[in-house]
Design a protein around this motif. Sequence first.
Motif, PDB file in Angstrom:
ATOM      1  N   MET A  93       0.621  -1.147   0.085  1.00 32.10           N
ATOM      2  CA  MET A  93      -0.035  -0.335  -0.315  1.00 32.10           C
ATOM      3  C   MET A  93       0.890   1.457  -0.267  1.00 32.10           C
ATOM      4  O   MET A  93       0.945   1.911  -0.780  1.00 32.10           O
ATOM      5  N   LYS A  94       2.258   1.300   0.770  1.00 40.10           N
ATOM      6  CA  LYS A  94       3.316   2.343   0.806  1.00 40.10           C
ATOM      7  C   LYS A  94       3.549   2.718  -0.431  1.00 40.10           C
ATOM      8  O   LYS A  94       3.493   3.559  -1.032  1.00 40.10           O
ATOM      9  N   ASN A  95       3.937   1.253  -1.215  1.00 39.92           N
ATOM     10  CA  ASN A  95       4.580   1.567  -2.453  1.00 39.92           C
ATOM     11  C   ASN A  95       3.592   1.848  -3.647  1.00 39.92           C
ATOM     12  O   ASN A  95       3.713   3.069  -4.691  1.00 39.92           O
ATOM     13  N   ALA A  96       2.501   2.031  -3.714  1.00 34.47           N
ATOM     14  CA  ALA A  96       1.416   2.255  -4.111  1.00 34.47           C
ATOM     15  C   ALA A  96       0.732   3.965  -4.384  1.00 34.47           C
ATOM     16  O   ALA A  96       0.662   4.414  -5.212  1.00 34.47           O
ATOM     17  N   ARG A 113      -8.486  16.581   1.672  1.00 32.33           N
ATOM     18  CA  ARG A 113      -8.255  15.862   2.582  1.00 32.33           C
ATOM     19  C   ARG A 113      -9.506  14.102   2.031  1.00 32.33           C
ATOM     20  O   ARG A 113      -9.127  13.037   2.301  1.00 32.33           O
ATOM     21  N   ASN A 114     -11.049  14.961   1.871  1.00 36.49           N
ATOM     22  CA  ASN A 114     -12.027  14.464   1.151  1.00 36.49           C
ATOM     23  C   ASN A 114     -11.355  13.174  -0.419  1.00 36.49           C
ATOM     24  O   ASN A 114     -10.999  12.199  -0.419  1.00 36.49           O
ATOM     25  N   GLN A 115     -10.103  14.475  -0.812  1.00 38.96           N
ATOM     26  CA  GLN A 115     -10.058  13.711  -2.485  1.00 38.96           C
ATOM     27  C   GLN A 115      -9.020  13.157  -1.764  1.00 38.96           C
ATOM     28  O   GLN A 115      -8.740  12.218  -3.064  1.00 38.96           O
ATOM     29  N   GLY A 116      -8.526  12.532  -0.237  1.00 38.84           N
ATOM     30  CA  GLY A 116      -6.871  12.039  -1.187  1.00 38.84           C
ATOM     31  C   GLY A 116      -7.266  10.497   0.163  1.00 38.84           C
ATOM     32  O   GLY A 116      -6.918   9.855  -0.188  1.00 38.84           O
ATOM     33  N   LYS A 117      -8.082  10.664   1.177  1.00 38.70           N
ATOM     34  CA  LYS A 117      -9.102   9.505   1.719  1.00 38.70           C
ATOM     35  C   LYS A 117     -10.043   8.764   0.954  1.00 38.70           C
ATOM     36  O   LYS A 117      -9.902   7.140   0.581  1.00 38.70           O
ATOM     37  N   LYS A 118     -10.659   9.310  -0.833  1.00 35.02           N
ATOM     38  CA  LYS A 118     -10.816   8.823  -1.778  1.00 35.02           C
ATOM     39  C   LYS A 118      -9.929   7.795  -2.488  1.00 35.02           C
ATOM     40  O   LYS A 118     -10.550   6.770  -2.417  1.00 35.02           O
ATOM     41  N   ALA A 122      -9.613   4.078  -2.614  1.00 28.41           N
ATOM     42  CA  ALA A 122      -9.604   3.198  -3.988  1.00 28.41           C
ATOM     43  C   ALA A 122      -8.066   2.707  -4.097  1.00 28.41           C
ATOM     44  O   ALA A 122      -8.150   1.109  -4.756  1.00 28.41           O
ATOM     45  N   THR A 123      -7.485   2.964  -4.187  1.00 23.23           N
ATOM     46  CA  THR A 123      -5.804   2.319  -4.191  1.00 23.23           C
ATOM     47  C   THR A 123      -6.156   0.904  -3.163  1.00 23.23           C
ATOM     48  O   THR A 123      -5.621  -0.261  -3.606  1.00 23.23           O
ATOM     49  N   ARG A 124      -6.337   0.812  -2.151  1.00 19.89           N
ATOM     50  CA  ARG A 124      -6.947   0.435  -1.002  1.00 19.89           C
ATOM     51  C   ARG A 124      -7.338  -0.865  -1.157  1.00 19.89           C
ATOM     52  O   ARG A 124      -6.936  -2.748  -1.758  1.00 19.89           O
ATOM     53  N   ASP A 125      -8.460  -0.815  -2.261  1.00 16.25           N
ATOM     54  CA  ASP A 125      -9.930  -2.212  -2.665  1.00 16.25           C
ATOM     55  C   ASP A 125      -9.333  -2.331  -4.115  1.00 16.25           C
ATOM     56  O   ASP A 125      -9.127  -3.578  -4.044  1.00 16.25           O
TER      57      ASP A 125
END
Length: 236
Positions: A93-96, A113-118, A122-125
């Motif tokens: 996840m860190k590398n991605a 923050r909202n954009q970063g969280k989204k 999305a990256t995690r999923d």
Amino acid sequence: MSLGAGALALRRVQILASPKDVRFTDIIKKLKSRSITPLGVDEEREHSLGWCHPYSGEPDFDSAHNHLYGQAFVFGLRSDSKRIPGTYFRLQMKNALEALQKKGKAGAKSGDRNQGKKLRDATRDRLKQELLRGTLPSVRLTEVVWHLDSNELWIMSASQSVFDDFEKIFLETFAWPLAHYNPGTLGVDFNRMLHGTNVSLEKNLEIIPADFRADPHAPALAQKTAAAALESADLF
């Protein structure tokens, strides 16, 4: 543990259902309806639980009659699971996220923050799906013995997690309650109870627990006994 190998570890439970409601053909039909859907290597599912062939683990009940040994019917419970090691997932996840920052993806560097969280969600999923598709499933196979004459079940495992899975799927499949055999229920005559015969537990209410502690007077009593023996012995 397999019936034919190693030490025997099991849990015993009693089905609380009228014997006339338990028919072998219905048992097979219901086991088929809740048979295992095995996990494939390229699947994104993390867990699958279901009934199966007792030895091969396949969702095959066509030869169920071959697993009848007198009044004992043997079948299997199979659990497939995929697990991504937590440390490995965090590193990926860190590398991605670092790769996205280098590409200047929106929200990767900005203060939104909202954009970063989204973006992180999305990256995690996406990463989780990709890793699960390449993960081999872990398969756990447990044998179960159904005594058709008494409707007692033996789960061939002492593991609490195995028993929790068994209890959950058994209730979903048959909707019959179960009673655990333990020191408090071993004296209950379930066969008479399920046939509608009067069962009394009065004799069990008068049982007194055994006290295995040492008698505080035992050392003094032993000394007196030894002294008496010496006095009575002819030493000369």
